[in-house]
Design a protein around this motif. Sequence first.
Motif, PDB file in Angstrom:
ATOM      1  N   ASP A  87      -5.954   2.103  -0.923  1.00  9.36           N
ATOM      2  CA  ASP A  87      -6.378   0.740  -0.577  1.00  9.36           C
ATOM      3  C   ASP A  87      -6.267  -0.211  -1.759  1.00  9.36           C
ATOM      4  N   THR A  88      -6.426   0.312  -2.979  1.00 13.03           N
ATOM      5  CA  THR A  88      -6.345  -0.548  -4.167  1.00 13.03           C
ATOM      6  C   THR A  88      -5.120  -0.237  -5.027  1.00 13.03           C
ATOM      7  N   SER A  89      -4.242   0.629  -4.530  1.00 16.17           N
ATOM      8  CA  SER A  89      -3.004   0.997  -5.239  1.00 16.17           C
ATOM      9  C   SER A  89      -3.284   1.419  -6.677  1.00 16.17           C
TER      10      SER A  89
ATOM     11  N   LYS B 289       0.841  -1.187   0.000  1.00 15.67           N
ATOM     12  CA  LYS B 289       0.000   0.000   0.000  1.00 15.67           C
ATOM     13  C   LYS B 289       0.878   1.240   0.000  1.00 15.67           C
ATOM     14  N   PHE B 290       0.543   2.184  -0.876  1.00 18.71           N
ATOM     15  CA  PHE B 290       1.287   3.429  -0.971  1.00 18.71           C
ATOM     16  C   PHE B 290       0.396   4.563  -0.493  1.00 18.71           C
TER      17      PHE B 290
ATOM     18  N   SER C   5     -15.245  -3.160  -9.681  1.00 20.07           N
ATOM     19  CA  SER C   5     -15.236  -1.699  -9.708  1.00 20.07           C
ATOM     20  C   SER C   5     -14.073  -1.181  -8.880  1.00 20.07           C
ATOM     21  N   ASP C   6     -13.652   0.000  -9.217  1.00 17.88           N
ATOM     22  CA  ASP C   6     -12.584   0.672  -8.492  1.00 17.88           C
ATOM     23  C   ASP C   6     -12.921   2.153  -8.515  1.00 17.88           C
ATOM     24  N   TYR C   7     -12.484   2.872  -7.524  1.00 17.84           N
ATOM     25  CA  TYR C   7     -12.828   4.280  -7.455  1.00 17.84           C
ATOM     26  C   TYR C   7     -11.778   5.031  -6.660  1.00 17.84           C
ATOM     27  N   ALA C   8     -11.780   6.331  -6.834  1.00 17.86           N
ATOM     28  CA  ALA C   8     -10.810   7.175  -6.146  1.00 17.86           C
ATOM     29  C   ALA C   8     -11.371   8.585  -6.065  1.00 17.86           C
TER      30      ALA C   8
END
Length: 312
Positions: A79-81, A3-4, A247-250
């Motif tokens: 959380d999803t890099s 995780k970054f 799905s992914d989000y930011a």
Amino acid sequence: MAKFDAETLIKYATQTEKALTEKTLSSLQNLSPDVVLHQEAFTLNHDIKGEAEVKKYLQTYFDKYEFEHDTLNYAVNPDTSCSFALSYDKNVQLKNKGSLPAEAVKPASTIGIWKQKYGSDGKVTDIFFYRQMSSDELYSKVKDPSKAASASDADIKDLVQFRGEELKKDTLAEAKPDEKRYDQLMKAAKAFSSVWQDGKTELAKPVLADDVVSKDLLFGNEIKGYENWSKMVHGIFENWESNNEISDYAVSYCGSKAFIHWSNRGKESKTGKENNLKGMSLLIFGDKDKASRVLSFRQPLASERPHVMKEE
């Protein structure tokens, strides 16, 4: 998966944007040897695999077009890099116009959204790039280019006024968002992404303003109001049997926008064909609690493609 923190992910994302701005690959040093640039089925119909091939694809774009690149926002999800970037290319036009008609060579500005995922070593493993088509691409790929979308001066002016604070301040620390606001928008992004799992638009009711304006950045359709947007989504899912979804989000670093990348593998009821309903959406909140605008790219379904796209 390592995780970054948000600042590190933004710094990784700037390498790609710098390469596009300078039209050179020398700054693009963080691609994994096995990186994949994923197809989105309108400007790119197949995956491009490997660092050398991805760089070759980008270099071909640099060699083919004149354009000015500008970055408007970065968004990250530690959380999803992953990182997202909103940008536009101004006055895109072919360097070699050949004998193409005027409509195919006129300058056109294009809006695009990048998403990059990172491995444990910080190298880019996956790239998803959704953008509007240039004039020559519209001419060669779309049956009726007049119905497709390119970015007008008004569109660009509208987005520029929401340029992220992370691009206006001298340091990221000066643009650091309020944690409460950041968490609020992350929850909003998650709720909106859930809509594209099964079409339950009520999940987005607390997220979208009643007078929200939703625009399809590929085909130019504009829908005004939450109720009309909800009817549009229901219409899609009436012809869709979902098998699985990703799905992914930011959230943008300054806490004014949310980016959603959604993909739903399933079957079209009308045709029985397996397909992938996927796209990217940008929710613009500004300083409000509900999004006033939604900008989206959506891949045409198999049943839609014959009506809007030319045969390859």
